[in-house]
Design an enzyme around this catalytic site. Structure first.
Site, PDB file in Angstrom:
ATOM      1  N   HIS A  14     -79.319 -21.175 -23.737  1.00 43.06           N
ATOM      2  CA  HIS A  14     -78.040 -21.642 -24.266  1.00 43.06           C
ATOM      3  C   HIS A  14     -77.547 -20.678 -25.344  1.00 43.06           C
ATOM      4  O   HIS A  14     -78.289 -20.313 -26.247  1.00 43.06           O
ATOM      5  CB  HIS A  14     -78.212 -23.047 -24.855  1.00 43.06           C
ATOM      6  N   ASP A  56     -70.739 -22.486 -22.150  1.00 39.61           N
ATOM      7  CA  ASP A  56     -71.054 -23.179 -23.401  1.00 39.61           C
ATOM      8  C   ASP A  56     -69.897 -24.089 -23.827  1.00 39.61           C
ATOM      9  O   ASP A  56     -68.777 -23.623 -24.012  1.00 39.61           O
ATOM     10  CB  ASP A  56     -71.352 -22.142 -24.490  1.00 39.61           C
ATOM     11  N   TYR A 104     -66.832  -4.056 -26.862  1.00 39.80           N
ATOM     12  CA  TYR A 104     -68.016  -3.206 -26.652  1.00 39.80           C
ATOM     13  C   TYR A 104     -69.228  -3.709 -27.435  1.00 39.80           C
ATOM     14  O   TYR A 104     -70.339  -3.766 -26.917  1.00 39.80           O
ATOM     15  CB  TYR A 104     -67.718  -1.761 -27.049  1.00 39.80           C
TER      16      TYR A 104
END
Length: 152
Positions: A14, A56, A104
């Site tokens: 998670h 999530d 990035y």
């Protein structure tokens, strides 16, 4: 989906993130774990991953896309396709644009990177894994609201 990808998705916990990137992305340089899915485009891979990976639901933002240079709100056709794909699986979630270095840096910290052969530029997305809830069985079902992954 390859066995390596399925194993990686299952190994994620998670809050772990996975990036799905285009064929031009510097995957070897940025990935902690690189999974190559040569011959596949980003939307097909995104659709497959979202069919098994819960997003999530304990945080306000859990899906992120790259931007065209520093143009945060510009949507190329590939971005529209990625957003539509996410909406089919996660209709109440927004796809949040991240500019350049912010994107990035998040990829570098991700659990894994899936490198596709997508030829279109800026076709990159990050997914944050959610909780795999117990199956509901009669009166002993566990509702999402009853589960707090941060309480042990």
């Amino acid at each position: 989906m390859s066995p390596e990808l399925l194993s990686t998705l299952r190994a994620m916990g998670h809050g772990d993130e996975i990036a799905i990137v285009d064929g031009n992305y510097p995957g070897v340089e940025h990935a902690r774990r690189l999974i190559r899915l040569d011959g596949h485009g980003i939307v097909a891979v995104l659709d497959a991953v979202l069919s098994v990976l819960p997003i999530d639901d304990f945080v306000p933002e859990a899906i992120f896309r790259s931007t065209v240079k520093a143009e945060r709100d510009r949507l190329d056709p590939v971005h529209e396709e990625m957003i539509d794909c996410c909406a089919r699986h996660e209709p109440h979630r927004q796809v949040v644009p991240l500019i350049g270095a912010d994107f990035y840096n998040r990829v570098r910290a991700a659990h894994a990177v899936i490198q596709t052969s997508e030829p279109r530029l800026y076709a990159n997305i990050i997914l944050r894994k959610g909780v795999i809830y117990p199956e509901q069985a009669g009166d002993h079902a566990v509702e999402k609201a009853d589960v707090d992954p941060f309480t042990y």
